[in-house]
Design an enzyme around this catalytic site. Structure first.
Site, mmCIF file in Angstrom:
data_model
loop_
_atom_site.group_PDB
_atom_site.id
_atom_site.type_symbol
_atom_site.label_atom_id
_atom_site.label_comp_id
_atom_site.label_asym_id
_atom_site.label_seq_id
_atom_site.Cartn_x
_atom_site.Cartn_y
_atom_site.Cartn_z
ATOM 1 N N GLU A 1 6.613 4.506 7.117
ATOM 2 C CA GLU A 1 6.149 5.684 6.399
ATOM 3 C C GLU A 1 6.973 6.902 6.774
ATOM 4 O OE1 GLU A 1 1.485 4.365 5.776
ATOM 5 O OE2 GLU A 1 2.027 5.641 7.470
ATOM 6 N N ASN B 1 -0.032 10.418 6.590
ATOM 7 C CA ASN B 1 -1.191 9.992 7.344
ATOM 8 C C ASN B 1 -2.246 11.074 7.499
ATOM 9 O OD1 ASN B 1 -0.823 7.091 8.415
ATOM 10 N ND2 ASN B 1 1.209 8.033 8.555
ATOM 11 N N THR C 1 0.859 -1.186 0.000
ATOM 12 C CA THR C 1 0.000 0.000 0.000
ATOM 13 C C THR C 1 0.896 1.237 0.000
ATOM 14 O OG1 THR C 1 -0.241 -0.261 2.404
ATOM 15 C CG2 THR C 1 -2.032 -1.089 1.008
ATOM 16 N N LYS D 1 4.129 -7.215 4.010
ATOM 17 C CA LYS D 1 3.901 -5.820 3.651
ATOM 18 C C LYS D 1 3.618 -5.053 4.925
ATOM 19 C CE LYS D 1 0.671 -3.606 3.243
ATOM 20 N NZ LYS D 1 0.083 -2.549 4.176
ATOM 21 N N THR E 1 -0.563 -1.474 8.836
ATOM 22 C CA THR E 1 -1.258 -2.768 8.697
ATOM 23 C C THR E 1 -0.214 -3.725 8.127
ATOM 24 O OG1 THR E 1 -3.100 -1.413 7.950
ATOM 25 C CG2 THR E 1 -3.353 -3.789 7.756
ATOM 26 N N THR F 1 -7.624 11.312 1.565
ATOM 27 C CA THR F 1 -8.007 12.480 0.782
ATOM 28 C C THR F 1 -7.012 12.811 -0.315
ATOM 29 O OG1 THR F 1 -6.923 13.951 2.388
ATOM 30 C CG2 THR F 1 -9.274 13.515 2.692
#
Length: 373
Positions: free
Chosen positions: A241, A368, A114, A143, A154, A373
């Protein structure tokens, strides 16, 4: 075998798979794992459960196997159902295209990502002396990049092995490996609704059946499984991230191994410590604070803290150190996406443990803040 999130708001695929791997008979017949990325199918109510069941039944029809032989994993936005129409339409072609090539393995590992920047997979081979040196192989893909703070990220993982291992023993081996790998990584302190690691044994190596937990072959396979899971786990933390560097926190001298692991993960989870690493600031007080609030008791007057090869505290006393050198160490590791080593000693106890994390950057907030959006 499988290990799953302890988040009470767990996803429908977690419930489906856990029901199968927790059953001593059903877990013997697992053949396949179906993974989707984009929608987590968590907090989706009865419709989400129907989607999970329907996807398993549809893949079963395409493969010619029972639905209860298929495990499910989902990753993506919580609260969103699977795009079930598109998935069901694609399953026959997906089943027909199954392959065992390196290219197919890479495609699978890439398809489940992702916000990951890279796909994550690894494999190893070992010879089992108790079976005449016959070689068995372990492989795995995973992942995960954000919402990583497993309690079994996740985070999804699939491990395969071509040895024949007693199912109950294999479950124990996987749990042991996960405790020392996936459960010792953190990116942001959030435990996902979908965390799942499953491990399958095919038994394709003739004459190799491992049933005794204490046997040399079982221990060798356990060590290999743990190493494989640690490699996959570290790759998740490294690819956190917005991350620039892997944090490797080693704790020694604790009262127990569990105490050491708890302290190590507390440090790796500290937002203040992670922010300081990103800012190339050797602010060791944040490491000391995270050690202190971790929970396990220790003698503060025995506390040692090292950052790379720079000792910052010895026996509870702060030391004079070259701050420019320590900062340059952080800058160098960040510049090459390397590893920042943090070493903490809390006494003379037998317990030791390691946790892995990453720095906390501006990009983590950007990713995040704008996730849907």
């Amino acid at each position: 075998s499988g290990v799953y999130t302890k988040n009470l708001v767990c996803a429908a695929p977690v419930t489906w798979s856990k029901n199968l791997t927790d059953d001593a008979e059903k877990r013997r017949n697992i053949t396949s794992v179906l993974i989707n990325a984009g929608q987590a199918n968590a907090a989706t109510g009865e419709d989400g459960w129907k989607d999970a069941v329907g996807s398993a039944e549809s893949l079963a029809a395409a493969l010619g196997v029972p639905a209860e032989s298929i495990l499910l994993q989902s990753t993506g936005v919580i609260g969103q159902r699977i795009k079930i129409g598109a998935m069901l339409a694609a399953l026959p072609d997906l089943a027909a295209a199954l392959a065992t090539s390196d290219e197919a393995a890479t495609a699978a590992a890439t398809a489940i990502t992702t916000t990951d920047l890279v796909y994550k997979s690894t494999a190893l081979e070992l010879a089992l002396p108790g079976f005449g040196g016959k070689k068995v192989r372990l492989g795995g893909m995973t992942k995960g990049s954000g919402m990583i703070h497993p309690n079994m990220a996740t985070m999804l993982g699939v491990v395969t092995c071509d040895a024949d291992v007693d199912p109950a023993l294999w479950q124990k081996m996987l749990k042991h490996a996960v405790e020392q790998s996936f459960n010792q990584i953190t990116v942001d302190g959030d435990t996902s609704t979908n965390d799942t690691v499953v491990a399958l044994c095919s038994g394709k190596v003739p004459g190799v059946k491992i049933t005794e937990e204490g046997s040399p072959d079982a221990q060798l396979l356990q060590d290999a499984l743990t190493a494989l899971c640690q490699g996959l786990g570290k790759s998740i933390a490294w690819d956190g991230e917005g991350a620039n560097v892997l944090l490797a926190v080693r704790v020694e001298g604790a009262g127990s191994r569990e105490d050491a692991r708890t302290i190590a993960k507390s440090i790796a989870s500290s937002s203040l410590a992670k922010s300081a690493i990103f800012g190339q600031d050797p602010n060791w007080g944040r490491i000391a604070a995270a050690t202190g609030y971790a929970g396990p008791h220790f003698d503060v007057n025995a506390l040692d803290i090292d950052l790379g090869d720079t000792q910052l505290m010895a026996k509870g006393q702060p030391l004079s150190f070259d701050a420019e050198k320590a900062s340059a160490y952080l800058k160098d590791q960040i510049g090459k996406r390397g590893v920042v080593d943090i070493y903490v000693k809390v006494g003379q106890g037998p317990g030791s443990g390691t946790a892995w994390g990453c720095d906390l950057s501006y990009d983590y907030v950007r990713i995040n803040a704008e996730y849907t959006t």
